[in-house]
Design an enzyme around this catalytic site. Structure first.
Site, short mmCIF file in Angstrom:
data_model
loop_
_atom_site.label_atom_id
_atom_site.label_comp_id
_atom_site.label_asym_id
_atom_site.label_seq_id
_atom_site.Cartn_x
_atom_site.Cartn_y
_atom_site.Cartn_z
N TYR A 271 0.88 -1.18 0.00
CA TYR A 271 0.00 0.00 0.00
C TYR A 271 0.92 1.22 0.00
O TYR A 271 1.50 1.57 1.02
CB TYR A 271 -0.93 -0.01 1.22
CG TYR A 271 -2.08 0.96 1.08
CD1 TYR A 271 -3.24 0.58 0.41
CD2 TYR A 271 -2.01 2.26 1.57
CE1 TYR A 271 -4.29 1.46 0.24
CE2 TYR A 271 -3.06 3.15 1.41
CZ TYR A 271 -4.20 2.73 0.74
OH TYR A 271 -5.24 3.61 0.57
N TYR B 51 -11.65 -3.35 4.57
CA TYR B 51 -11.31 -1.99 4.99
C TYR B 51 -11.40 -1.83 6.51
O TYR B 51 -10.95 -0.84 7.05
CB TYR B 51 -12.27 -0.98 4.34
CG TYR B 51 -12.03 -0.71 2.86
CD1 TYR B 51 -11.10 -1.43 2.12
CD2 TYR B 51 -12.75 0.27 2.20
CE1 TYR B 51 -10.89 -1.18 0.78
CE2 TYR B 51 -12.55 0.53 0.84
CZ TYR B 51 -11.62 -0.20 0.14
OH TYR B 51 -11.42 0.06 -1.19
C1 LIG Z 1 -9.68 2.79 -1.90
S1 LIG Z 1 -10.93 3.18 -3.02
C2 LIG Z 1 -10.97 1.80 -4.06
C3 LIG Z 1 -10.86 2.17 -5.52
C4 LIG Z 1 -12.09 2.83 -6.08
N1 LIG Z 1 -13.07 1.84 -6.49
C5 LIG Z 1 -11.74 3.75 -7.26
O1 LIG Z 1 -12.37 3.68 -8.31
O2 LIG Z 1 -10.81 4.56 -7.11
C6 LIG Z 1 -12.34 3.08 -2.00
C7 LIG Z 1 -13.63 3.46 -2.65
O3 LIG Z 1 -14.06 2.49 -3.60
C8 LIG Z 1 -15.45 2.21 -3.48
N2 LIG Z 1 -15.62 0.84 -2.98
C9 LIG Z 1 -14.64 0.00 -2.60
N3 LIG Z 1 -15.13 -1.18 -2.19
C10 LIG Z 1 -16.47 -1.10 -2.30
C11 LIG Z 1 -17.52 -2.00 -2.00
N4 LIG Z 1 -17.31 -3.22 -1.53
N5 LIG Z 1 -18.80 -1.57 -2.22
C12 LIG Z 1 -19.03 -0.33 -2.70
N6 LIG Z 1 -18.07 0.57 -2.99
C13 LIG Z 1 -16.79 0.20 -2.80
C14 LIG Z 1 -15.98 3.23 -2.49
O4 LIG Z 1 -16.34 4.39 -3.21
C15 LIG Z 1 -14.74 3.51 -1.65
O5 LIG Z 1 -14.79 4.76 -1.00
#
Ligand SMILES: C[S@@+](CC[C@H](N)C(=O)[O-])C[C@H]1O[C@@H](n2cnc3c(N)ncnc32)[C@H](O)[C@@H]1O
Ligand SMILES: [Zn+2]
Ligand SMILES: [Zn+2]
Ligand SMILES: [Zn+2]
Ligand SMILES: [Zn+2]
Length: 501
Positions: A286, A378
């Site tokens: 990370y 998370y």
């Molecule tokens: C660390 S980022 C992961 C990458 C993100 N999907 C992106 O497009 O940049 C975390 C965000 O991804 C989305 N996300 C990650 N895991 C998810 C899940 N299991 N269900 C819904 N949204 C998720 C949420 O918006 C979250 O705040």
């Protein structure tokens, strides 16, 4: 004055097409614009943007079956030439097999979406303009993929795919492979090396991990064998051993081809592996900007409102630093949450033995098939070096059962949300799905472990965003706690908790 302009950007008002024409006119090679010496005089297909079938003039039938003879034409965008120089070319003139395949993949996908089963002789404007957008979109992703793979320090290729929509590379995100040290963080490398001739088979004084009273982390295949929560001490540049030492795993970097892909159920981008990953193998680190926890609280308020968080607390010993991967990060920036994840995080020390600044490394917690999405929890809760942790060790096998993972007490190793419901004593969730409610009271995290590290106790109230500022002004305070939106989890696993934070 010149320093003041650092980072300033001015929008270029000339289009790519105009610049390409200019280059060609002046005989200038510009690889960024796709004008090279070869196609200064030759033509190279950049992409295909339209299609039509026409009957061969003067011949109604071609053979005994009576099927009319048809010719196929493709509208070609030529590399290094502006759009108005696109030309219709008969199929027999085209040798760009890959571009033809991509073109038809796009056509069928779009016709399917429009619920059409027949390929028309002539495409409607809607379809042809979609195909052009799709081709341009593919190019922008290819450019991004190339940029990512140009960043020094990558050992394996990172792929980028979006077969779902036309979203391009994220704005305001710079791909990095090594930590960026933020303001107010001083990182002085301090390491002690080992004297072993063979660190695995003949570790002198327990090799590097032994110095701090820990066990050797890897087996001979480089698979992690210590329990989640225990630190990994790798050999470093002060050690006598060479680069092939079995105690150098995370420092060798990513060893699997990974792919950043657009998810099809509203979770944004995600990461999947293109290769099978054996269990307990190192997958990725990370990586992001190391910032102070105070700065993380400030940034977290902003990120919460934007609905996405990339803050990962470095709370191995104390909550002093956080990794922010929002604007600077590696592939881990795109890893989504799952309530039944296949990655597990470990604190790793290599060239810096400062316990406040571990590196965070993801290892597979089981075998992962090629094509599977990579995820972590998370809200994982593992207590690293708390006095309680030795007691907890016997229970650590529980971490392998995700349902029980939340039962493990101590400092949560988690992506940090400032408005995290766990920190909010007022937050009321669906009792069935709330990890605070799962299990018997005996096992409830509220009951076990040192209160100091209890998730509900972390951070002084002063720091809690729910307490900052006047209640009226803070949007997080508006409305009853029940009304405050929790981020819905779309991980789709059987044991989904229902929310992310
Ligand atoms: C660390 S980022 C992961 C990458 C993100 N999907 C992106 O497009 O940049 C975390 C965000 O991804 C989305 N996300 C990650 N895991 C998810 C899940 N299991 N269900 C819904 N949204 C998720 C949420 O918006 C979250 O705040
Ligand atoms: Zn050693
Ligand atoms: Zn060593
Ligand atoms: Zn070594
Ligand atoms: Zn879930």
């Amino acid at each position: 004055m010149a320093e003041d302009l650092k980072g300033c950007q001015v929008v270029c008002k000339v289009t790519t097409s105009q610049l390409q024409t200019l280059c060609r006119h002046e005989g200038i090679v510009c690889l960024d614009l796709g004008v090279n010496r070869k196609q200064m005089h030759n033509f190279e297909v950049e992409y295909l943007c339209d299609y039509k079938r026409t009957l061969v003039p003067g011949r109604k039938t071609a053979n005994a079956t009576g099927v009319p003879k048809e010719r196929e034409f493709y509208l070609v965008k030529w590399k290094g030439y502006p759009d108005h120089m696109n030309t219709w070319e008969p199929r027999k003139n085209l040798r760009c097999v890959e571009l033809l395949r991509q073109f038809w993949d796009d056509v069928f996908l779009e016709l399917q979406r429009q619920k059409k089963t027949v390929v028309p002789n002539q495409f409607e404007t809607e379809l042809s303009s979609y195909l052009e957008q799709r081709a341009r979109h593919r190019q922008s992703l290819q450019r991004w993929e190339a940029q990512i793979n140009c960043v020094g320090g990558l050992t394996k290729r990172i792929l980028v795919r979006n077969c779902v929509d036309l979203e391009g590379p994220p704005n305001n995100f710079t791909y990095i492979n090594n930590y960026k040290v933020g303001e107010g963080v001083s990182m002085t490398t301090m390491a002690v090396g080992c004297e072993c001739t063979n660190c695995l088979e003949n570790p002198v004084g327990g090799c590097c991990p032994g110095v701090s009273g820990h066990g050797f982390a890897y087996n001979e295949c480089g698979q992690v064998k210590v329990k989640p929560g225990e630190p990994i001490y790798e050999c470093n540049n002060m050690c006598r051993c060479g680069p092939d030492c079995p105690n150098r795993v995370v420092q060798r970097g990513i060893q699997h081809t990974l792919c950043i892909f657009k998810t099809d159920n509203g979770r944004g981008w995600g990461v999947r592996t293109s290769e099978r990953i054996r269990r307990h193998s190192f997958v990725m680190e990370y990586v992001g900007e190391i910032i102070t926890t105070e700065e993380a609280e400030r940034r977290g308020q902003v990120y919460d409102r934007q609905g996405a968080t990339y803050l990962f607390d470095l709370d191995y010993v104390e909550d002093e630093y956080t990794i922010d991967a929002a604007h600077y990060g590696n592939v881990s920036h795109f890893v989504n949450h799952s309530c039944n994840p296949n990655l597990q995080v470990y604190n790793v020390f290599i060239d810096n033995l400062d316990e406040r600044l571990p590196r965070l490394a993801f290892f597979s917690n089981r075998g992962i098939s090629a094509g599977e999405e990579l995820t972590f929890d998370y809200n994982m809760q593992i207590d690293p070096i708390d006095v309680e942790s030795t007691k907890m060790d016997s229970n650590f096998s529980m971490t392998r059962s995700p349902k029980k993972a939340s039962l493990i007490t101590g400092s949560p190793k988690k992506l940090h949300m400032t408005g995290s419901p766990k920190k909010d004593p007022l937050m009321i969730g669906s009792p069935k799905k709330d990890p605070l409610m799962i299990g018997s009271p005996k096992k409830d995290p509220l009951m076990i472990g040192s209160p100091k590290k209890d998730p509900l106790m972390i951070g002084s109230p002063k720091k809690d965003p729910l307490m900052i500022g006047s209640p009226q002004k803070d949007p997080l305070m508006i409305g009853s706690p029940k009304k405050r939106a929790r981020m819905e989890c779309k991980c789709g696993t059987d044991n989904c908790r229902g929310y992310l934070f």
